[in-house]
Motif scaffolding. Structure first.
Motif, mmCIF file in Angstrom:
data_model
loop_
_atom_site.group_PDB
_atom_site.id
_atom_site.type_symbol
_atom_site.label_atom_id
_atom_site.label_comp_id
_atom_site.label_asym_id
_atom_site.label_seq_id
_atom_site.Cartn_x
_atom_site.Cartn_y
_atom_site.Cartn_z
ATOM 1 N N VAL A 46 0.846 -1.207 0.000
ATOM 2 C CA VAL A 46 0.000 0.000 0.000
ATOM 3 C C VAL A 46 0.878 1.253 0.000
ATOM 4 N N MET A 47 1.897 1.258 0.830
ATOM 5 C CA MET A 47 2.757 2.444 0.924
ATOM 6 C C MET A 47 3.508 2.675 -0.394
ATOM 7 N N GLU A 48 3.963 1.584 -0.999
ATOM 8 C CA GLU A 48 4.698 1.743 -2.273
ATOM 9 C C GLU A 48 3.770 2.243 -3.370
ATOM 10 N N LYS A 49 2.545 1.735 -3.365
ATOM 11 C CA LYS A 49 1.549 2.175 -4.349
ATOM 12 C C LYS A 49 1.295 3.674 -4.181
ATOM 13 N N LEU A 50 1.109 4.069 -2.914
ATOM 14 C CA LEU A 50 0.857 5.493 -2.639
ATOM 15 C C LEU A 50 2.039 6.350 -3.067
ATOM 16 N N ALA A 51 3.227 5.848 -2.774
ATOM 17 C CA ALA A 51 4.432 6.590 -3.153
ATOM 18 C C ALA A 51 4.434 6.813 -4.661
ATOM 19 N N SER A 52 4.068 5.766 -5.413
ATOM 20 C CA SER A 52 4.106 5.940 -6.874
ATOM 21 C C SER A 52 3.016 6.920 -7.324
ATOM 22 N N ILE A 53 1.864 6.926 -6.639
ATOM 23 C CA ILE A 53 0.810 7.905 -6.974
ATOM 24 C C ILE A 53 1.348 9.331 -6.767
ATOM 25 N N TYR A 54 2.130 9.504 -5.696
ATOM 26 C CA TYR A 54 2.660 10.847 -5.405
ATOM 27 C C TYR A 54 3.970 11.132 -6.149
ATOM 28 N N GLY A 55 4.367 10.189 -6.987
ATOM 29 C CA GLY A 55 5.542 10.426 -7.832
ATOM 30 C C GLY A 55 6.861 10.337 -7.101
ATOM 31 N N VAL A 56 6.908 9.565 -6.012
ATOM 32 C CA VAL A 56 8.180 9.392 -5.305
ATOM 33 C C VAL A 56 8.478 7.903 -5.200
ATOM 34 N N SER A 57 9.748 7.578 -4.956
ATOM 35 C CA SER A 57 10.078 6.152 -4.875
ATOM 36 C C SER A 57 10.473 5.756 -3.457
ATOM 37 N N GLU A 58 10.704 6.755 -2.623
ATOM 38 C CA GLU A 58 11.263 6.468 -1.307
ATOM 39 C C GLU A 58 10.198 6.425 -0.211
ATOM 40 N N LEU A 59 10.359 5.494 0.724
ATOM 41 C CA LEU A 59 9.560 5.518 1.949
ATOM 42 C C LEU A 59 10.459 6.063 3.049
ATOM 43 N N ILE A 60 9.839 6.712 4.037
ATOM 44 C CA ILE A 60 10.643 7.265 5.127
ATOM 45 C C ILE A 60 10.189 6.671 6.466
ATOM 46 N N GLU A 61 11.153 6.414 7.342
ATOM 47 C CA GLU A 61 10.806 5.841 8.653
ATOM 48 C C GLU A 61 10.162 6.898 9.534
ATOM 49 N N VAL A 62 9.115 6.499 10.270
ATOM 50 C CA VAL A 62 8.459 7.438 11.184
ATOM 51 C C VAL A 62 8.694 6.984 12.621
ATOM 52 N N ALA A 63 8.778 7.981 13.528
ATOM 53 C CA ALA A 63 9.083 7.667 14.925
ATOM 54 C C ALA A 63 7.816 7.468 15.749
ATOM 55 N N HIS A 64 6.695 7.934 15.208
ATOM 56 C CA HIS A 64 5.442 7.850 15.981
ATOM 57 C C HIS A 64 4.264 7.912 15.018
ATOM 58 N N VAL A 65 3.170 7.250 15.410
ATOM 59 C CA VAL A 65 1.943 7.287 14.601
ATOM 60 C C VAL A 65 0.792 7.709 15.506
ATOM 61 N N HIS A 66 -0.086 8.576 14.987
ATOM 62 C CA HIS A 66 -1.332 8.861 15.725
ATOM 63 C C HIS A 66 -2.492 8.363 14.864
ATOM 64 N N ILE A 67 -3.191 7.370 15.399
ATOM 65 C CA ILE A 67 -4.254 6.693 14.636
ATOM 66 C C ILE A 67 -5.578 7.434 14.808
ATOM 67 N N SER A 68 -6.165 7.840 13.680
ATOM 68 C CA SER A 68 -7.461 8.530 13.732
ATOM 69 C C SER A 68 -8.529 7.591 13.179
ATOM 70 N N GLY A 69 -9.785 8.048 13.198
ATOM 71 C CA GLY A 69 -10.871 7.235 12.639
ATOM 72 C C GLY A 69 -11.087 5.975 13.444
ATOM 73 N N VAL A 70 -11.338 6.110 14.748
ATOM 74 C CA VAL A 70 -11.512 4.924 15.588
ATOM 75 C C VAL A 70 -12.874 4.900 16.291
ATOM 76 N N SER A 71 -13.682 5.949 16.087
ATOM 77 C CA SER A 71 -15.019 5.909 16.685
ATOM 78 C C SER A 71 -15.890 4.992 15.839
ATOM 79 N N TYR A 72 -16.658 4.149 16.504
ATOM 80 C CA TYR A 72 -17.569 3.264 15.764
ATOM 81 C C TYR A 72 -18.574 4.111 14.977
#
Ligand code: F3S
Length: 392
Positions: free
Chosen positions: A12-38
């Protein structure tokens, strides 16, 4: 964790990268997850998360979680249906089993301490704009499912606000407004700038920027301002000189001018003249300082709420209020302090039959209208407290 899950996240990330015209993925130090209310993700979201959890999926990086649909303490009082409660708890169990930190708040920036320049993957528009604008963290506005995949893989496509060139200011916003800033003006001004700039990086100039950085309540005003700005636009970074940690002084040539009459017009557009049947504060979630300010006003003026007064905050702040003995005093004054949720992502508009909400938040005003189809009165915090005293 199943190898297939990791491969899926990478695909999924590689597909998205190609949509945005980039080839590189970058490491992230933290994630905040949204969209969790039922309320917002329904059965499809629940199944997605339970499916991942059932495969033994574990998050690779620390991940915090946005608000859900209720405060467990007030499920009965707020009429939350049992089926909703059960499904929401299943969502939380799935996230917890994958290693999420259930802060259940939309203000991770009041909890997480990371140095400027750190790459993260945050969902939740108010958190994203605060991270990029004030803290100098680097994140695009990621959608809910993508934040989950980012936590699994620990990487996202390297595009947008992860790049130096995209973080430069694009619009110089000159605000001619000499009055002290309050919650109403901060919310309306943010909303208005979003409508005018739409996409890009505004740089705020004028007394307003000074007020944000010098007012003792600057942090709370900035939260309301940025949340509104991100609501009416795709803007995910706004530079406020003296506050933005990674602003290096560039000034764009495109100028947007705003005067007092424009702000007044924005207020009129966001607010109706209806009589509120409930007052809701805490979008984004109130900090301890904001709650204490409200508490002090109520105590000083001997106010007991005559209308339902809901205050939304994080469980961390609520526990601190309990420890300080303030929570019970607020309850005595008629304030219901709800953790883990908010007026927008909870089903209470329907379960309590709410018709008109008064709030100090431009973001809440927008979503209560658009998502819940009800009337909203936008006011300063003082107006909201005044309304609380009115039995009408
Ligand atoms: Fe937070 Fe709910 Fe507002 S998640 S930003 S309080 S809409």
């Amino acid at each position: 964790m199943s190898r297939r899950t990791l491969e899926l996240a990478a695909e999924v990330m590689e597909k998205l990268a190609s949509i945005y015209g980039v080839s590189e993925l970058i490491e992230v130090a933290h994630v905040h997850i949204s969209g969790v209310s039922y309320l917002t993700i329904g059965d499809a979201g629940l199944e997605f998360l339970e499916d991942l959890a059932s495969k033994g999926t574990k998050f690779r990086v620390p991940a915090t979680v946005n608000p859900i649909g209720f405060d467990l303490e007030y499920v009965e009082q707020l009429n939350i249906p049992q089926d909703f409660v059960n499904k929401q708890l299943r969502i939380l169990n799935a996230l917890k089993s994958m290693g999420a930190n259930l802060i259940l708040s939309c203000t991770p920036y009041e909890i997480i301490d990371l140095p400027p320049g750190t790459h993260v993957a945050w969902g939740e528009s108010n958190a994203v704009i605060y991270a990029n604008s004030i803290l100098g963290l680097r994140t695009n506005r990621e959608g809910g499912p993508l934040t989950v995949l980012a936590a699994i893989l620990g990487k996202v496509p390297k595009y947008g606000l992860h790049l130096d060139e995209v973080r430069k200011p694009t619009h110089l916003v000159e605000v001619e407004y000499s009055q002290p800033l309050n919650h109403l003006v901060a919310s309306a001004l943010g909303y208005l700038i979003g409508e005018l700039v739409v996409t890009g990086v505004p740089l705020i100039r004028g007394n307003i920027a000074k007020y944000f950085s010098e007012s003792p309540h600057g942090h709370e005003l900035v939260k309301l301002f940025l949340a509104s700005l991100a609501t009416s636009s795709q803007v995910n970074r706004c530079i406020i000189p003296n506050l933005s940690r990674d602003y290096s002084g560039e000034v764009p040539s495109k100028v947007v001018k705003i005067e007092g009459k424009d702000i007044k017009k924005a207020i009129d557009e966001l607010s109706s003249g209806a009589i509120p049947d409930i007052i809701a504060i805490g979008c984004p979630h109130c900090s301890l300082k904001e709650v204490m300010l409200i508490y002090e006003i109520l105590e000083r003026e001997g106010i007991r709420a005559k209308k339902p007064f809901l205050l939304f905050t994080s469980r961390r702040v609520k526990e601190e209020l309990r420890r300080l003995g303030i929570l019970s005093k607020l309850t005595e004054r008629g304030v219901l302090v709800c953790a883990d949720t908010c007026i927008v992502v909870s089903p209470i508009v329907r379960t309590l039959g709410i018709k008109v909400v008064m709030t100090n938040s431009g973001k809440a005003a927008h979503y209560l209208r658009r998502m819940h189809g009800i009337d909203v009165v936008l006011g300063d915090l003082r107006d909201c407290i005044r309304e609380v005293c009115s039995g009408v």
